[in-house]
Design an enzyme around this catalytic site. Structure first.
Site, PDB file in Angstrom:
ATOM      1  N   ARG A 131      -2.357  -5.916  -8.400  1.00 35.81           N
ATOM      2  CA  ARG A 131      -1.336  -6.961  -8.226  1.00 35.81           C
ATOM      3  C   ARG A 131      -1.355  -7.962  -9.366  1.00 35.81           C
ATOM      4  NH1 ARG A 131      -3.354  -7.819  -2.160  1.00 35.81           N
ATOM      5  NH2 ARG A 131      -5.232  -7.626  -3.414  1.00 35.81           N
TER       6      ARG A 131
ATOM      7  N   LYS B 267     -19.259  -3.524   7.084  1.00 31.13           N
ATOM      8  CA  LYS B 267     -18.101  -4.372   6.774  1.00 31.13           C
ATOM      9  C   LYS B 267     -17.322  -4.750   8.029  1.00 31.13           C
ATOM     10  CE  LYS B 267     -15.698  -4.566   3.015  1.00 31.13           C
ATOM     11  NZ  LYS B 267     -14.491  -4.270   2.246  1.00 31.13           N
TER      12      LYS B 267
ATOM     13  N   HIS C  84       0.843  -1.211   0.000  1.00 35.48           N
ATOM     14  CA  HIS C  84       0.000   0.000   0.000  1.00 35.48           C
ATOM     15  C   HIS C  84       0.873   1.254   0.000  1.00 35.48           C
ATOM     16  CE1 HIS C  84      -3.077  -2.583   2.409  1.00 35.48           C
ATOM     17  NE2 HIS C  84      -3.538  -2.473   1.176  1.00 35.48           N
TER      18      HIS C  84
ATOM     19  N   SER D 184      -3.145  -7.616   3.013  1.00 34.17           N
ATOM     20  CA  SER D 184      -3.365  -7.520   4.462  1.00 34.17           C
ATOM     21  C   SER D 184      -3.845  -8.863   5.007  1.00 34.17           C
ATOM     22  CB  SER D 184      -4.406  -6.443   4.771  1.00 34.17           C
ATOM     23  OG  SER D 184      -3.947  -5.190   4.345  1.00 34.17           O
TER      24      SER D 184
HETATM   25  O1  PNS Z   1     -10.605  -3.746  -0.692  1.00 37.91           O
HETATM   26  P1  PNS Z   1     -10.747  -3.088   0.626  1.00 37.91           P
HETATM   27  O2  PNS Z   1      -9.446  -2.632   1.183  1.00 37.91           O
HETATM   28  O3  PNS Z   1     -11.488  -3.928   1.647  1.00 37.91           O
HETATM   29  O4  PNS Z   1     -11.631  -1.771   0.312  1.00 37.91           O
HETATM   30  C1  PNS Z   1     -12.517  -1.263   1.182  1.00 37.91           C
HETATM   31  C2  PNS Z   1     -13.221  -0.006   0.653  1.00 37.91           C
HETATM   32  C3  PNS Z   1     -13.647   0.762   1.862  1.00 37.91           C
HETATM   33  C4  PNS Z   1     -12.326   0.835  -0.183  1.00 37.91           C
HETATM   34  C5  PNS Z   1     -14.393  -0.427  -0.251  1.00 37.91           C
HETATM   35  O5  PNS Z   1     -15.185  -1.323   0.392  1.00 37.91           O
HETATM   36  C6  PNS Z   1     -15.224   0.780  -0.655  1.00 37.91           C
HETATM   37  O6  PNS Z   1     -14.894   1.473  -1.558  1.00 37.91           O
HETATM   38  N1  PNS Z   1     -16.321   1.012   0.078  1.00 37.91           N
HETATM   39  C7  PNS Z   1     -17.167   2.146  -0.108  1.00 37.91           C
HETATM   40  C8  PNS Z   1     -18.504   1.742  -0.667  1.00 37.91           C
HETATM   41  C9  PNS Z   1     -18.552   1.961  -2.149  1.00 37.91           C
HETATM   42  O7  PNS Z   1     -18.253   3.015  -2.655  1.00 37.91           O
HETATM   43  N2  PNS Z   1     -18.965   0.918  -2.844  1.00 37.91           N
HETATM   44  C10 PNS Z   1     -19.138   0.934  -4.264  1.00 37.91           C
HETATM   45  C11 PNS Z   1     -17.841   0.598  -4.972  1.00 37.91           C
HETATM   46  S1  PNS Z   1     -18.155   0.509  -6.719  1.00 37.91           S
END
Ligand code: PNS
Length: 169
Positions: free
Chosen positions: A95, A42, A18, A132
């Site tokens: 990745r 989440k 990251h 992670s």
């Molecule tokens: O992959 P990760 O690190 O779990 O990402 C988490 C996060 C918070 C970035 C992702 O869940 C997110 O963008 N959530 C916000 C909700 C949203 O915008 N959803 C629509 C995506 S098209």
């Protein structure tokens, strides 16, 4: 105009992969905001090891060397957060093809929702197998993850895993 990018994620915890993406985004944009998703739906169900505050604090320490990177929490849609923050772009690391399939769908949805652009940076090959979740899994079984997270994150990771083991009895 200030060119601003958001790097969204849950960062549970932040990895060196990251940080490599944040640093490269900070070279391309005037300002980078690391957006930590704190959506309640989440957090309970997806096996978070750290609270949003803990994840943000670890991130703040990790990005301290870059004056144009800051860390903020957000709930709701990432596109709404970009609009509030005045960011024109979302920057994400890719990745491999697994990431691509999922990220393409999100990028297209986000571009349908707003005018925000998604910019993909290819992960450094030395970090292409780092996530992670894998870092947490390997560390929880005693594997060495020192190459994959900053020292302060490593300490907190080992401490939290030890607490969890004690807590589990
Ligand atoms: O992959 P990760 O690190 O779990 O990402 C988490 C996060 C918070 C970035 C992702 O869940 C997110 O963008 N959530 C916000 C909700 C949203 O915008 N959803 C629509 C995506 S098209």
């Amino acid at each position: 105009m200030v060119r601003r990018a958001v790097c969204p994620g849950s960062f549970d915890p932040v990895t060196n992969g990251h940080i490599d993406i944040f640093a490269r985004a900070a070279d391309l944009f005037d300002e980078v905001i690391v957006g930590v998703g704190v959506n309640r739906s989440k957090s309970a169900s997806s096996g978070r090891l750290f609270t949003a505050e803990e994840r943000m604090e670890m991130l703040r320490q990790a990005v301290a060397p870059w004056p144009n990177i800051r860390v903020e929490g957000f709930s709701g849609l990432v596109t709404a957060f970009c609009e509030e923050a005045g960011a024109q772009a979302i920057v994400k690391g890719l990745r491999g093809s697994g990431d691509y399939d999922y990220e393409l769908q999100m990028a297209q949805m986000n571009s349908h929702l707003t005018e925000v652009e998604t910019v993909f940076l290819m992960t450094d090959p030395s970090m292409s197998f780092v996530s992670s979740s894998l870092v947490k899994e390997v560390a929880s079984f005693g594997g060495d993850v020192t190459d994959f997270v900053p020292p302060h994150v490593h300490r907190q990771l080992l401490a939290r895993l030890a607490e969890r083991r004690t807590g589990d009895g």
